[in-house]
Every structure is written in structure tokens, then in C-alpha cells.
Design a protein around this motif. Sequence first.
Motif, mmCIF file in Angstrom:
data_model
loop_
_atom_site.group_PDB
_atom_site.id
_atom_site.type_symbol
_atom_site.label_atom_id
_atom_site.label_comp_id
_atom_site.label_asym_id
_atom_site.label_seq_id
_atom_site.Cartn_x
_atom_site.Cartn_y
_atom_site.Cartn_z
ATOM 1 N N GLY A 1 25.574 92.402 46.323
ATOM 2 C CA GLY A 1 25.580 93.612 47.132
ATOM 3 C C GLY A 1 26.524 94.656 46.571
ATOM 4 O O GLY A 1 26.525 94.949 45.379
ATOM 5 N N THR A 2 27.365 95.197 47.439
ATOM 6 C CA THR A 2 28.310 96.238 47.021
ATOM 7 C C THR A 2 29.731 95.696 46.883
ATOM 8 O O THR A 2 30.692 96.467 46.868
ATOM 9 C CB THR A 2 28.302 97.395 48.037
ATOM 10 N N ILE A 3 29.872 94.377 46.795
ATOM 11 C CA ILE A 3 31.203 93.780 46.629
ATOM 12 C C ILE A 3 31.818 94.277 45.315
ATOM 13 O O ILE A 3 31.218 94.124 44.250
ATOM 14 C CB ILE A 3 31.125 92.242 46.603
ATOM 15 N N PRO A 4 32.993 94.899 45.366
ATOM 16 C CA PRO A 4 33.604 95.394 44.124
ATOM 17 C C PRO A 4 34.037 94.243 43.223
ATOM 18 O O PRO A 4 34.484 93.200 43.694
ATOM 19 C CB PRO A 4 34.808 96.203 44.623
ATOM 20 N N ILE A 5 33.896 94.439 41.924
ATOM 21 C CA ILE A 5 34.266 93.414 40.952
ATOM 22 C C ILE A 5 35.561 93.833 40.266
ATOM 23 O O ILE A 5 35.612 94.891 39.636
ATOM 24 C CB ILE A 5 33.154 93.227 39.903
ATOM 25 N N PRO A 6 36.624 93.048 40.386
ATOM 26 C CA PRO A 6 37.892 93.423 39.750
ATOM 27 C C PRO A 6 37.815 93.264 38.236
ATOM 28 O O PRO A 6 36.903 92.630 37.699
ATOM 29 C CB PRO A 6 38.879 92.420 40.356
ATOM 30 N N VAL A 7 38.775 93.849 37.548
ATOM 31 C CA VAL A 7 38.885 93.650 36.102
ATOM 32 C C VAL A 7 39.238 92.188 35.855
ATOM 33 O O VAL A 7 40.131 91.632 36.494
ATOM 34 C CB VAL A 7 39.958 94.580 35.501
ATOM 35 N N ILE A 8 38.509 91.547 34.951
ATOM 36 C CA ILE A 8 38.697 90.124 34.663
ATOM 37 C C ILE A 8 39.181 89.968 33.229
ATOM 38 O O ILE A 8 38.689 90.646 32.320
ATOM 39 C CB ILE A 8 37.374 89.343 34.836
ATOM 40 N N GLU A 9 40.142 89.071 33.006
ATOM 41 C CA GLU A 9 40.596 88.805 31.647
ATOM 42 C C GLU A 9 40.703 87.309 31.403
ATOM 43 O O GLU A 9 40.899 86.520 32.325
ATOM 44 C CB GLU A 9 41.935 89.485 31.372
ATOM 45 N N GLY A 10 40.537 86.916 30.148
ATOM 46 C CA GLY A 10 40.618 85.513 29.776
ATOM 47 C C GLY A 10 40.253 85.332 28.321
ATOM 48 O O GLY A 10 39.979 86.300 27.601
ATOM 49 N N ASN A 11 40.230 84.086 27.867
ATOM 50 C CA ASN A 11 39.904 83.811 26.468
ATOM 51 C C ASN A 11 38.413 83.619 26.252
ATOM 52 O O ASN A 11 37.878 83.958 25.195
ATOM 53 C CB ASN A 11 40.662 82.574 25.984
ATOM 54 N N ALA A 12 37.720 83.067 27.246
ATOM 55 C CA ALA A 12 36.273 82.857 27.154
ATOM 56 C C ALA A 12 35.688 82.998 28.554
ATOM 57 O O ALA A 12 35.871 82.119 29.393
ATOM 58 C CB ALA A 12 35.955 81.485 26.572
ATOM 59 N N LEU A 13 34.999 84.094 28.808
ATOM 60 C CA LEU A 13 34.480 84.394 30.139
ATOM 61 C C LEU A 13 32.958 84.367 30.122
ATOM 62 O O LEU A 13 32.322 85.047 29.317
ATOM 63 C CB LEU A 13 34.980 85.762 30.607
ATOM 64 N N LEU A 14 32.392 83.566 31.019
ATOM 65 C CA LEU A 14 30.938 83.415 31.111
ATOM 66 C C LEU A 14 30.427 84.175 32.329
ATOM 67 O O LEU A 14 30.915 83.985 33.438
ATOM 68 C CB LEU A 14 30.563 81.938 31.220
ATOM 69 N N ILE A 15 29.440 85.040 32.107
ATOM 70 C CA ILE A 15 28.813 85.800 33.187
ATOM 71 C C ILE A 15 27.384 85.307 33.370
ATOM 72 O O ILE A 15 26.635 85.174 32.399
ATOM 73 C CB ILE A 15 28.792 87.308 32.874
ATOM 74 N N GLU A 16 27.022 85.042 34.622
ATOM 75 C CA GLU A 16 25.631 84.729 34.951
ATOM 76 C C GLU A 16 25.092 85.817 35.873
ATOM 77 O O GLU A 16 25.670 86.103 36.923
ATOM 78 C CB GLU A 16 25.498 83.375 35.644
ATOM 79 N N PHE A 17 23.975 86.411 35.472
ATOM 80 C CA PHE A 17 23.297 87.439 36.260
ATOM 81 C C PHE A 17 21.995 86.844 36.780
ATOM 82 O O PHE A 17 21.149 86.410 35.999
ATOM 83 C CB PHE A 17 23.014 88.656 35.370
ATOM 84 N N SER A 18 21.846 86.783 38.101
ATOM 85 C CA SER A 18 20.623 86.240 38.693
ATOM 86 C C SER A 18 20.168 87.178 39.805
ATOM 87 O O SER A 18 20.928 87.444 40.750
ATOM 88 C CB SER A 18 20.870 84.833 39.255
ATOM 89 N N HIS A 19 18.936 87.689 39.677
ATOM 90 C CA HIS A 19 18.459 88.665 40.653
ATOM 91 C C HIS A 19 16.934 88.694 40.654
ATOM 92 O O HIS A 19 16.312 88.765 39.596
ATOM 93 C CB HIS A 19 18.994 90.060 40.308
ATOM 94 N N PRO A 20 16.308 88.633 41.843
ATOM 95 C CA PRO A 20 14.852 88.784 41.895
ATOM 96 C C PRO A 20 14.462 90.210 41.532
ATOM 97 O O PRO A 20 15.252 91.144 41.689
ATOM 98 C CB PRO A 20 14.522 88.460 43.360
ATOM 99 N N GLY A 21 13.240 90.369 41.040
ATOM 100 C CA GLY A 21 12.783 91.693 40.650
ATOM 101 C C GLY A 21 12.739 92.663 41.817
ATOM 102 O O GLY A 21 12.555 92.273 42.972
ATOM 103 N N SER A 22 12.921 93.939 41.519
ATOM 104 C CA SER A 22 12.924 94.976 42.548
ATOM 105 C C SER A 22 12.467 96.288 41.920
ATOM 106 O O SER A 22 12.725 96.549 40.741
ATOM 107 C CB SER A 22 14.328 95.141 43.139
ATOM 108 N N LYS A 23 11.775 97.109 42.710
ATOM 109 C CA LYS A 23 11.328 98.408 42.207
ATOM 110 C C LYS A 23 12.506 99.285 41.804
ATOM 111 O O LYS A 23 12.374 100.173 40.968
ATOM 112 C CB LYS A 23 10.479 99.108 43.267
ATOM 113 N N LYS A 24 13.671 99.038 42.411
ATOM 114 C CA LYS A 24 14.869 99.807 42.066
ATOM 115 C C LYS A 24 15.519 99.305 40.777
ATOM 116 O O LYS A 24 16.475 99.899 40.291
ATOM 117 C CB LYS A 24 15.882 99.743 43.210
ATOM 118 N N GLN A 25 15.016 98.212 40.245
ATOM 119 C CA GLN A 25 15.476 97.603 38.993
ATOM 120 C C GLN A 25 17.001 97.383 38.968
ATOM 121 O O GLN A 25 17.757 98.222 38.486
ATOM 122 C CB GLN A 25 15.067 98.434 37.781
ATOM 123 N N PRO A 26 17.443 96.247 39.467
ATOM 124 C CA PRO A 26 18.876 95.927 39.441
ATOM 125 C C PRO A 26 19.366 95.735 38.012
ATOM 126 O O PRO A 26 18.588 95.439 37.102
ATOM 127 C CB PRO A 26 18.940 94.615 40.222
#
Length: 224
Positions: A156-181
Motif C-alpha cells: 500500500g502506501t506504507i513508507p519504506i525507510p532507507v535500508i543499508e547492509g552488505n547483501a540485501l534481497l528484495i522480493e516484489f510480488s504484485h498481481p497485475g493491475s491496469k494502473k501497472q504497479p
Amino acid sequence: IILEFDFFHIQPFVGCYRDHLKIYDGSTSHSPILKGPACGKMAPAVISSQHKLLITMFSDGQKHTRGFSAKYRFVKCGKMLTASPTRIIGRVEHNGSVNPLEVSNCFWLFQAHRGHKVILEITTYNFQKSEKCTDAYLEISDASVAPPISRGIFCGTIPIPVIEGNALLIEFSHPGSKKQPGLRVDYKCIAGPTERKGEGSIQWSQYNALTLVLSMLLISPWTM
């Protein structure tokens, strides 16, 4: 192929000259090295660029440490990026599907060069609200720790803080939408510590014995 570690403790030595682990982006030791030589306690998580990944382990048998346990996942969308003194700043952008029946599920592993750490500034757009962030979410985890530690799940609109580290893994999972997330990740490299204290599986333990060389080849059923 995503490779992460449940535990990792290999006898530390300058330059990991003695006991060490190497991970290759392919099926032979002539393939490009994704990570290694690796030793100590910092887990060498990786994402391969193809459907084959080779792991080799060398030990001189002089000292006993716990060894390692690794887990792997076969994914259709994934990439590893390394931030180094020669590539200090970078950006990744990704747009999800506009088809409501298609789920976009992608992974990015941001690695820092030895002696540095990576800082991520993440912006998401058109992210739908999801109860408990289960249907549409962005998850960030620290993969240099064994086992990996979640740094947060956002939707949603939850703000994401600045993240730091040596190895950071991001997973993006989202159903399709006409607004294209989608999302945008700006990353940069700064000087930092090199050591942290802190579906299949692989386990190996060091022991006092003769010199040992262990090789494991993972092959994904999909091509990337």
C-alpha cells in the motif's frame, strides 16, 4: 537460482586462502565467479544469471568449524547487482503486469564490494492495499546473515525507510493491475564493515581429515 544460507561458518583466514567456498554462475569452474572465495561468518548469498549454479568447497582439514547449510529456490525473475567503488551509484526500475490474472514476482540481490556496504532508497507506485501485506508486497531481507533476517514487509502506501547492509534481497510480488504497479530502487556504495556477527537444502560440516574438495551443481527446470 537464489542461494541463501541457514548457517555459514568456515575457518576465517586472510583472503580466504585456506578453507573457502566458491559459487560459479554456470556448470563448471570456468564459469564466472558469483561469490568467493568466501570464509568466516558472512553468508555469500547469490542469484545466478542462468539456470545452472556450481558450488565448490575446499578444506585443508586443519581446523573444525560448523560449515554451512544452504537453501536454494528456482525463480523465473531475478538479478544480482554489485555496488563497488567503481560502480558507486545505480538504479533499478521494474513495472508489474497490467493483466489482473498475472502475478509479477521478481527478486533483486544488492551486494556490496568487500569492505563496503550498500544503501537502498526504494520508491513504490500504484501498490494496492493488501491485508497483512499478503497479496501485494515488497519484502526486504538481509542475506549476508545466516539465516537471512527480514528488514521489513511493505505494501500500500506504507513508507519504506532507507535500508543499508552488505547483501540485501528484495522480493516484489504484485498481481497485475491496469494502473501497472512498480518500483524504483536507487542504490549506492559506501565504506563499511566487512564482517557481521551474528526449495531444497545443502549441508556440509568441516572436520579434521584429509584435504577435501566438494562440488555441487544446481540446475533449474526453467531457463532464465
